[in-house]
Write an enzyme that holds these catalytic residues in place. Structure first.
Site, PDB file in Angstrom:
ATOM      1  N   GLU A  16      -6.217 -10.622  -1.154  1.00 29.53           N
ATOM      2  CA  GLU A  16      -7.016 -10.382   0.059  1.00 29.53           C
ATOM      3  C   GLU A  16      -8.499 -10.351  -0.279  1.00 29.53           C
ATOM      4  O   GLU A  16      -9.262  -9.534   0.250  1.00 29.53           O
ATOM      5  CB  GLU A  16      -6.600  -9.057   0.719  1.00 29.53           C
ATOM      6  CG  GLU A  16      -5.130  -8.993   1.060  1.00 29.53           C
ATOM      7  CD  GLU A  16      -4.725  -7.710   1.778  1.00 29.53           C
ATOM      8  OE1 GLU A  16      -5.617  -6.965   2.242  1.00 29.53           O
ATOM      9  OE2 GLU A  16      -3.510  -7.466   1.885  1.00 29.53           O
ATOM     10  N   ASP A  50     -12.240 -10.269  -0.633  1.00 29.28           N
ATOM     11  CA  ASP A  50     -13.522 -10.359   0.076  1.00 29.28           C
ATOM     12  C   ASP A  50     -14.512  -9.477  -0.670  1.00 29.28           C
ATOM     13  O   ASP A  50     -14.132  -8.469  -1.272  1.00 29.28           O
ATOM     14  CB  ASP A  50     -13.434 -10.035   1.574  1.00 29.28           C
ATOM     15  CG  ASP A  50     -12.773  -8.713   1.912  1.00 29.28           C
ATOM     16  OD1 ASP A  50     -12.657  -7.838   1.028  1.00 29.28           O
ATOM     17  OD2 ASP A  50     -12.381  -8.534   3.079  1.00 29.28           O
ATOM     18  N   GLU A  90       0.801  -1.233   0.000  1.00 26.99           N
ATOM     19  CA  GLU A  90       0.000   0.000   0.000  1.00 26.99           C
ATOM     20  C   GLU A  90       0.834   1.283   0.000  1.00 26.99           C
ATOM     21  O   GLU A  90       0.592   2.187   0.807  1.00 26.99           O
ATOM     22  CB  GLU A  90      -0.973  -0.023   1.181  1.00 26.99           C
ATOM     23  CG  GLU A  90      -1.868  -1.254   1.162  1.00 26.99           C
ATOM     24  CD  GLU A  90      -2.818  -1.351   2.360  1.00 26.99           C
ATOM     25  OE1 GLU A  90      -2.814  -0.454   3.206  1.00 26.99           O
ATOM     26  OE2 GLU A  90      -3.564  -2.346   2.423  1.00 26.99           O
ATOM     27  N   HIS A 144     -10.642  -6.055  -2.406  1.00 29.13           N
ATOM     28  CA  HIS A 144     -11.708  -5.870  -1.417  1.00 29.13           C
ATOM     29  C   HIS A 144     -12.850  -5.163  -2.143  1.00 29.13           C
ATOM     30  O   HIS A 144     -12.708  -4.011  -2.550  1.00 29.13           O
ATOM     31  CB  HIS A 144     -11.215  -4.989  -0.265  1.00 29.13           C
ATOM     32  CG  HIS A 144     -10.108  -5.609   0.519  1.00 29.13           C
ATOM     33  ND1 HIS A 144     -10.306  -6.690   1.353  1.00 29.13           N
ATOM     34  CD2 HIS A 144      -8.789  -5.308   0.606  1.00 29.13           C
ATOM     35  CE1 HIS A 144      -9.143  -7.015   1.918  1.00 29.13           C
ATOM     36  NE2 HIS A 144      -8.218  -6.206   1.482  1.00 29.13           N
ATOM     37  N   ASN A 198       2.055  -5.192  -3.164  1.00 29.95           N
ATOM     38  CA  ASN A 198       0.647  -5.496  -2.877  1.00 29.95           C
ATOM     39  C   ASN A 198      -0.117  -4.202  -2.603  1.00 29.95           C
ATOM     40  O   ASN A 198       0.368  -3.341  -1.870  1.00 29.95           O
ATOM     41  CB  ASN A 198       0.618  -6.395  -1.622  1.00 29.95           C
ATOM     42  CG  ASN A 198      -0.752  -6.970  -1.323  1.00 29.95           C
ATOM     43  OD1 ASN A 198      -1.376  -7.567  -2.215  1.00 29.95           O
ATOM     44  ND2 ASN A 198      -1.219  -6.815  -0.100  1.00 29.95           N
TER      45      ASN A 198
HETATM   46  O1  9MR Z   1      -7.394  -8.033   8.543  1.00 25.41           O
HETATM   47  C1  9MR Z   1      -6.491  -7.176   9.195  1.00 25.41           C
HETATM   48  C2  9MR Z   1      -7.104  -6.674  10.477  1.00 25.41           C
HETATM   49  O2  9MR Z   1      -7.244  -7.719  11.405  1.00 25.41           O
HETATM   50  C3  9MR Z   1      -6.263  -5.550  11.049  1.00 25.41           C
HETATM   51  O3  9MR Z   1      -6.916  -5.016  12.164  1.00 25.41           O
HETATM   52  C4  9MR Z   1      -6.036  -4.505   9.995  1.00 25.41           C
HETATM   53  C5  9MR Z   1      -5.193  -3.396  10.546  1.00 25.41           C
HETATM   54  O4  9MR Z   1      -4.759  -2.539   9.565  1.00 25.41           O
HETATM   55  O5  9MR Z   1      -5.391  -5.088   8.876  1.00 25.41           O
HETATM   56  C6  9MR Z   1      -6.190  -6.028   8.260  1.00 25.41           C
HETATM   57  O6  9MR Z   1      -5.525  -6.550   7.132  1.00 25.41           O
HETATM   58  C7  9MR Z   1      -5.250  -5.602   6.111  1.00 25.41           C
HETATM   59  C8  9MR Z   1      -4.038  -6.054   5.367  1.00 25.41           C
HETATM   60  O7  9MR Z   1      -2.983  -6.261   6.261  1.00 25.41           O
HETATM   61  C9  9MR Z   1      -3.636  -5.053   4.297  1.00 25.41           C
HETATM   62  N1  9MR Z   1      -4.720  -4.719   3.419  1.00 25.41           N
HETATM   63  C10 9MR Z   1      -5.967  -4.390   4.083  1.00 25.41           C
HETATM   64  C11 9MR Z   1      -6.329  -5.497   5.055  1.00 25.41           C
HETATM   65  C12 9MR Z   1      -7.744  -5.374   5.551  1.00 25.41           C
HETATM   66  O8  9MR Z   1      -8.641  -5.551   4.538  1.00 25.41           O
END
Ligand code: 9MR
Length: 466
Positions: free
Chosen positions: A278, A280, A171, A249, A213
Site C-alpha cells: 500500500e 504512499d 492489521e 505508508h 498484511n
Molecule cells: O484507501 C482506503 C480508504 O478509501 C478507506 O476509506 C479506508 C477505510 O478504512 O481504507 C483505506 O484503505 C486502507 C486499507 O484498506 C488498509 N490499510 C490502510 C489503508 C489506508 O491507507
C-alpha cells in the site's frame, strides 16, 4: 488508524541488485538466448509495469471501481500497472452488506478490467477488524467465527483462480510496544482466528498466495517482531501462509526505516514472499522521490520481494490527498517520485546488469514456418536464485492457447510465476497461458516468467499450441 508510532529516521542504503553480471560471472552460470537478453537489457522499460516485469516483479496500484469511467485515470492505469488491488470493493462491508447476501458488482468490475488489460489482482481483504458490515460488528463468539469462516469461503470461492494473492488477514496486531494482538471482535473469538482464516482461504482457493498484511511493520520493532513470530509459528506448524504484505505508508513523522530492506529480508528468510502492498509517501520533489527510490531498491535487493503496489494513482485519488503521496499529480502528470521509481526499477545509478557473453549458443528461434510455436528462455542467475523469462512465438498460424514445457535442474524450486499457470514447482514443469495471453497472432510473441531458488533452467523448452 495509522502512524501512531513515529520511528527514528535512518538512511537507507542503496544496494545493488543480486542478479548483476558480477554475480552471474561469479556463479559461472550459463546465460543463453543472447539476442533476447541483449534486447531486454538495452531497452530498459518505459513504464512501471514493464520495468518491474524485467526485474521479475509486478507494479500495482489500488483501484477504485467508481474511477474506471475516468479516462485519465484509466489511461494511466492501463499504461503503467500490471497488478491491481481493489481499494475498498472486496472488503467485508462491500461484499456481504447483509449476512449471507453477497454483492460483487464493484469488485467484479475491477477484476474484469484487470483481466481484460493483462493485469493480475491482489485481493484485499478477507478478514479485518475495520470496514465490517454493521451486522458483523454486532456479533461475537462462535456466531462471529462461523460468519467469518463463511465470509472467507464465499468470497475466496467467488474469485477462485482469479487472485494472485489474498490479504487474508489485515492489521491484526497492536501498535506500540506490547507485541500482542489488536483487540477486536475477531480477536475475542479466540487467538486461533488468524490461522482459521488462512486455512479457510486455502481450502477455498488453493491457487492464491495467502498473505498477512499490516502497517508499522516496515522496520524491525515490537509489532513486526510479533508478526514475525506468528509467521515462524505458522511455518513450523504447517498453517498455510505464503506471503507478508508491508503496507509502507510513510510521512515525515514515519519515514522509510533504515532497516527496511533487512526487515523484508528477515521475513523472506522464513520462507514467505514479501510484498509492498500500500505504498504512499507524503511530500513532494526530490525528498519524496528519494524515499520512493529507496523503497524500490530495497524490494529489488530482496529476491523474494515479488512486487510493489502504490495506494492510488494520482495524488487526488489518495485517501490522504492533502499529503500528495503518490506518483502522479492531480492532472495525471508524472512527478519526480515517478521518475525515481522508474529509474530504480531500471537499475538507477547502479550499473545495469551487463550481459555476459553467452556460454551456450541459444537455440535460434526464427518464427517457426509451420503451425505451432517456439519458446525461448532467458536466464538471469545469481547466487541462490534466478529469474527466467520465456518468450512464446507463434508460427504461421495464430495461437489459441499454448503450453511450454521445461525441466528444472535438481534442487531448483519456482517461487513465483507471472503471465502463466505452472503445473508444479520443480522437475519437469509445464506452463499454460492465462485467459488474457493465449491468443498470439501469426509470427507474434508473448512473454511470461518465473522466479526461483537454486539454479535456473539452462536447457531448451518445448512449446505446444493448444
Ligand atoms: O484507501 C482506503 C480508504 O478509501 C478507506 O476509506 C479506508 C477505510 O478504512 O481504507 C483505506 O484503505 C486502507 C486499507 O484498506 C488498509 N490499510 C490502510 C489503508 C489506508 O491507507
Amino acid at each position: 488508524m495509522h502512524k501512531v508510532l513515529a520511528r527514528g529516521s535512518g538512511s537507507s542504503t542503496a544496494r545493488s541488485r543480486p542478479h548483476t553480471a558480477l554475480a552471474l560471472a561469479a556463479a559461472g552460470v550459463a546465460v543463453f538466448a543472447a539476442t533476447v537478453v541483449v534486447t531486454a537489457t538495452a531497452s530498459a522499460g518505459t513504464t512501471l509495469g514493464t520495468s518491474a516485469a524485467e526485474q521479475g516483479r509486478y507494479f500495482g496500484a489500488a483501484v477504485a471501481a467508481n474511477k474506471l469511467s475516468d479516462a485519465t485515470y484509466v489511461g494511466i492505469l492501463n499504461r503503467e500497472f500490471n497488478m491491481v488491488t481493489p481499494e475498498n470493493e472486496m472488503k467485508w462491508d462491500a461484499t456481504e452488506p447483509s449476512q449471507g447476501q453477497f454483492t460483487y458488482t464493484n469488485a467484479d468490475r475491477i477484476v474484469s478490467h484487470a483481466q481484460t488489460n493483462g493485469m493480475r489482482v491482489r485481493g484485499h481483504a478477507l478478514a479485518w477488524h475495520s470496514q465490517q458490515p454493521g451486522w458483523a460488528q454486532n456479533m461475537s463468539g462462535s456466531a462471529l467465527r462461523q460468519a467469518l469462516v463463511n465470509h472467507i469461503t464465499q468470497v475466496a470461492t467467488h474469485y477462485r483462480g482469479k487472485i494472485y494473492a489474498w490479504d487474508v488477514v489485515n492489521e491484526a496486531f497492536a501498535d506500540g510496544g506490547s507485541g500482542g494482538r489488536r483487540d477486536s471482535n475477531l480477536q475475542r473469538t479466540g487467538n486461533d482466528w488468524i490461522e482459521a482464516a488462512f486455512r479457510t482461504a486455502r481450502a477455498a482457493d488453493p491457487g492464491a498466495k495467502l498473505c498477512y498484511n499490516d502497517y508499522n511493520t516496515d522496520g524491525q520493532n515490537a509489532k513486526s517482531n510479533a508478526v514475525y513470530a506468528m509467521v515462524q509459528d505458522f511455518k513450523a506448524r504447517g498453517v498455510p501462509i505464503d506471503c507478508v504484505g508491508f503496507q509502507s505508508h510513510f510521512n515525515s513523522a514515519s519515514p522509510v526505516p533504515g532497516d527496511y530492506q533487512a526487515n523484508l529480508q528477515r521475513f523472506a528468510n522464513l520462507g514467505v514472499d514479501v510484498q509492498i502492498t500500500e505504498l504512499d509517501i507524503e511530500g513532494s520533489g526530490t525528498v519524496q522521490a528519494d524515499s520512493y527510490g529507496r523503497v524500490v531498491r530495497a524490494c529489488l535487493a530482496v529476491p523474494r520481494c515479488t512486487g510493489i503496489t502504490v495506494w492510488g494513482i494520482r495524488d487526488t485519488d489518495s485517501w490522504r490527498a492533502s499529503g500528495t503521496p503518490l506518483l502522479f499529480d492531480g492532472s495525471g502528470n508524472k512527478k519526480p517520485a515517478y521518475t525515481a521509481v522508474l529509474n530504480a526499477l531500471n537499475g538507477g545509478s547502479t550499473p545495469p546488469p551487463t550481459t555476459t557473453a553467452p556460454t551456450t549458443t541459444p537455440p535460434t528461434s526464427p518464427p517457426p514456418s509451420g503451425s505451432g510455436c517456439t519458446a525461448t528462455l532467458t536466464l538471469s542467475q545469481w547466487q541462490g536464485g534466478f529469474v527466467t523469462y520465456v518468450r512464446v512465438t507463434a508460427g504461421a498460424t495464430p495461437l489459441n492457447g499454448w503450453t511450454v514445457g521445461l525441466t528444472l535442474p535438481g534442487g531448483a524450486t519456482i517461487t513465483n510465476t507471472w503471465n502463466a499457470q505452472p503445473s508444479g514447482t520443480s522437475g519437469a514443469v509445464t506452463f499454460r497461458n492465462l485467459s488474457y495471453n493465449g491468443q498470439v497472432g501469426a509470427g507474434a510473441s508473448t512473454e511470461f516468467g518465473f522466479q526461483g531458488v537454486g539454479t535456473g533452467p539452462s536447457g531448451s523448452a518445448t512449446c505446444t499450441a493448444a
